[in-house]
Write a protein that holds these residues in place. Structure first.
Motif, PDB file in Angstrom:
ATOM      1  N   GLY A   9       0.813  -1.199   0.000  1.00  0.00           N
ATOM      2  CA  GLY A   9       0.000   0.000   0.000  1.00  0.00           C
ATOM      3  C   GLY A   9       0.850   1.254   0.000  1.00  0.00           C
ATOM      4  N   GLY A  10       0.197   2.394  -0.237  1.00  0.00           N
ATOM      5  CA  GLY A  10       0.908   3.659  -0.262  1.00  0.00           C
ATOM      6  C   GLY A  10       0.028   4.793  -0.733  1.00  0.00           C
ATOM      7  N   LEU A  11       0.661   5.938  -0.991  1.00  0.00           N
ATOM      8  CA  LEU A  11      -0.013   7.143  -1.470  1.00  0.00           C
ATOM      9  C   LEU A  11       0.290   7.334  -2.947  1.00  0.00           C
ATOM     10  N   VAL A  12      -0.759   7.425  -3.769  1.00  0.00           N
ATOM     11  CA  VAL A  12      -0.599   7.606  -5.207  1.00  0.00           C
ATOM     12  C   VAL A  12      -1.588   8.654  -5.704  1.00  0.00           C
ATOM     13  N   GLN A  13      -1.296   9.219  -6.874  1.00  0.00           N
ATOM     14  CA  GLN A  13      -2.203  10.155  -7.515  1.00  0.00           C
ATOM     15  C   GLN A  13      -3.298   9.413  -8.273  1.00  0.00           C
ATOM     16  N   ALA A  14      -4.430  10.067  -8.451  1.00  0.00           N
ATOM     17  CA  ALA A  14      -5.509   9.492  -9.246  1.00  0.00           C
ATOM     18  C   ALA A  14      -4.998   9.115 -10.630  1.00  0.00           C
ATOM     19  N   GLY A  15      -5.404   7.929 -11.096  1.00  0.00           N
ATOM     20  CA  GLY A  15      -4.936   7.412 -12.363  1.00  0.00           C
ATOM     21  C   GLY A  15      -3.710   6.534 -12.259  1.00  0.00           C
ATOM     22  N   GLY A  16      -3.079   6.500 -11.095  1.00  0.00           N
ATOM     23  CA  GLY A  16      -1.890   5.704 -10.892  1.00  0.00           C
ATOM     24  C   GLY A  16      -2.195   4.256 -10.560  1.00  0.00           C
ATOM     25  N   SER A  17      -1.139   3.497 -10.237  1.00  0.00           N
ATOM     26  CA  SER A  17      -1.260   2.063  -9.991  1.00  0.00           C
ATOM     27  C   SER A  17      -0.504   1.654  -8.739  1.00  0.00           C
ATOM     28  N   LEU A  18      -0.956   0.560  -8.130  1.00  0.00           N
ATOM     29  CA  LEU A  18      -0.280  -0.092  -7.020  1.00  0.00           C
ATOM     30  C   LEU A  18      -0.430  -1.596  -7.176  1.00  0.00           C
ATOM     31  N   THR A  93      -8.371   0.868   3.719  1.00  0.00           N
ATOM     32  CA  THR A  93      -7.470  -0.175   4.174  1.00  0.00           C
ATOM     33  C   THR A  93      -7.865  -1.470   3.476  1.00  0.00           C
ATOM     34  N   TYR A  94      -6.907  -2.122   2.837  1.00  0.00           N
ATOM     35  CA  TYR A  94      -7.159  -3.343   2.083  1.00  0.00           C
ATOM     36  C   TYR A  94      -6.696  -4.550   2.884  1.00  0.00           C
ATOM     37  N   TYR A  95      -7.582  -5.559   2.997  1.00  0.00           N
ATOM     38  CA  TYR A  95      -7.329  -6.756   3.774  1.00  0.00           C
ATOM     39  C   TYR A  95      -7.365  -7.997   2.894  1.00  0.00           C
ATOM     40  N   THR A 118      -3.361  -3.202   4.712  1.00  0.00           N
ATOM     41  CA  THR A 118      -2.406  -2.244   4.177  1.00  0.00           C
ATOM     42  C   THR A 118      -3.179  -1.053   3.616  1.00  0.00           C
ATOM     43  N   GLN A 119      -2.705   0.159   3.904  1.00  0.00           N
ATOM     44  CA  GLN A 119      -3.436   1.376   3.569  1.00  0.00           C
ATOM     45  C   GLN A 119      -3.144   1.818   2.146  1.00  0.00           C
ATOM     46  N   VAL A 120      -4.209   2.123   1.399  1.00  0.00           N
ATOM     47  CA  VAL A 120      -4.118   2.704   0.066  1.00  0.00           C
ATOM     48  C   VAL A 120      -4.786   4.069   0.106  1.00  0.00           C
ATOM     49  N   THR A 121      -4.054   5.111  -0.272  1.00  0.00           N
ATOM     50  CA  THR A 121      -4.587   6.466  -0.309  1.00  0.00           C
ATOM     51  C   THR A 121      -4.374   7.041  -1.702  1.00  0.00           C
ATOM     52  N   VAL A 122      -5.455   7.515  -2.325  1.00  0.00           N
ATOM     53  CA  VAL A 122      -5.413   8.056  -3.677  1.00  0.00           C
ATOM     54  C   VAL A 122      -5.767   9.537  -3.617  1.00  0.00           C
TER      55      VAL A 122
END
Length: 124
Positions: A9-18, A93-95, A118-122
């Motif tokens: 997980g992490g911090l990404v901009q809209a339109g991005g990928s993880l 938060t993704y489980y 794991t935290q995902v922030t967009v």
């Protein structure tokens, strides 16, 4: 009993990928189902995707279909969730979880083994 550990997980901009990973330990049978769930702050936990450990019979919620992909690498005992074209609404938060209950695999209450999340922030 299965132990699960999420990462990626992490911090990404809209339109991005993880790419999220769920490392599993313990004995896992081919008929087990693996599920990805997510929970936003103040919201109920919701199903994202499921896959049988053998790698077939995938399912995606309507909100992520066409953007996310669930897969398994049996040699690494790891299930992945590829998140593409991310939107701010995907922030949560993704489980990762595991169940043998094929008849209830879309219901979070059927899953007895869970990772820590794991935290995902967009961002917009």
């Amino acid at each position: 009993q299965v132990q699960l550990v999420e990462s990626g997980g992490g911090l990404v901009q809209a339109g991005g990928s993880l790419r999220l990973s769920c490392a599993a330990s313990g004995r896992i049978y081919s008929y087990y189902y693996m599920g990805w769930f997510r929970q936003a702050l103040g919201k109920e936990r919701e199903l994202v995707a499921t896959i049988r450990w053998s790698g077939d019979n995938t399912y995606y919620s309507d909100s992520v279909k066409g953007r996310f992909t669930i897969s398994i690498d049996n040699a690494k005992n790891t299930v992945y969730l590829q998140l593409n074209r991310l939107k701010p609404e995907d922030t949560a938060t993704y489980y990762c979880a595991a169940t043998w209950r094929v008849d209830r695999r879309l219901d979070y209450s059927a899953y007895g083994d869970w990772g820590q999340g794991t935290q995902v922030t967009v961002s917009s």
